[in-house]
Scaffold this motif. Structure first.
Motif, short mmCIF file in Angstrom:
data_model
loop_
_atom_site.label_atom_id
_atom_site.label_comp_id
_atom_site.label_asym_id
_atom_site.label_seq_id
_atom_site.Cartn_x
_atom_site.Cartn_y
_atom_site.Cartn_z
N GLY A 133 3.23 -8.75 -0.37
CA GLY A 133 2.75 -9.06 -1.71
C GLY A 133 2.02 -7.93 -2.41
N GLY A 134 1.51 -6.96 -1.64
CA GLY A 134 0.75 -5.88 -2.26
C GLY A 134 0.12 -4.97 -1.23
N CYS A 135 -0.90 -4.25 -1.67
CA CYS A 135 -1.56 -3.30 -0.78
C CYS A 135 -2.99 -3.05 -1.28
N TYR A 136 -3.78 -2.37 -0.45
CA TYR A 136 -5.11 -1.94 -0.85
C TYR A 136 -5.06 -0.43 -0.96
N VAL A 137 -5.52 0.09 -2.09
CA VAL A 137 -5.50 1.51 -2.37
C VAL A 137 -6.93 2.03 -2.39
N GLU A 138 -7.21 3.02 -1.56
CA GLU A 138 -8.53 3.66 -1.56
C GLU A 138 -8.55 4.66 -2.70
N SER A 139 -9.51 4.49 -3.60
CA SER A 139 -9.60 5.37 -4.76
C SER A 139 -11.01 5.31 -5.33
N LEU A 165 -3.76 -4.14 -5.05
CA LEU A 165 -2.62 -4.01 -5.93
C LEU A 165 -1.60 -5.09 -5.60
N ARG A 166 -1.18 -5.84 -6.59
CA ARG A 166 -0.14 -6.86 -6.44
C ARG A 166 1.17 -6.22 -6.87
N PHE A 167 2.18 -6.24 -5.97
CA PHE A 167 3.48 -5.66 -6.31
C PHE A 167 4.14 -6.44 -7.45
#
Length: 106
Positions: A33-39, A78-80
């Motif tokens: 469904g998505g991912c976690y982005v380090e930023s 982040l939701r794809f």
């Protein structure tokens, strides 16, 4: 709100494309469904983001998503969006099988 898909811990560098330009980032977990982005840089909920991921054979697949939530100074979920057959096949190769097949109930 609970997630629909369990996330797998990963450490993948990528370059994000958004309305603010291109930024190097790291994805620290991934699911169907998505991912976690380090930023550390600011993103806003609802913001559109695109990026490429590479598989172990060196192939590259493009993804698009929408910022679901932000943890200021750390990153964002982040939701794809617009997952097609190519993206789904990539995720199925990258994730454990139990994450994309329904488990029988006993």
């Amino acid at each position: 709100m609970p997630r629909k898909h369990e996330r797998k811990t990963v450490a993948v560098g990528t370059v994000l494309d958004s309305s603010a330009g291109r930024r190097e980032s790291r994805i620290s977990d991934l699911s169907l469904g998505g991912c976690y982005v380090e930023s550390m840089t600011g993103f806003q909920p609802g913001e559109a983001v695109s990026f490429d991921l590479s598989d172990q054979s060196g192939g590259t697949v493009g993804f698009t998503g929408e910022v679901a939530y932000v943890l200021d100074g750390f990153g964002f979920g982040l939701r794809f969006t617009n997952l097609g057959p190519e993206q789904i096949a990539f995720l199925e190769r990258a994730l454990p099988e139990e994450q994309y097949h329904e488990q029988p109930s006993y």
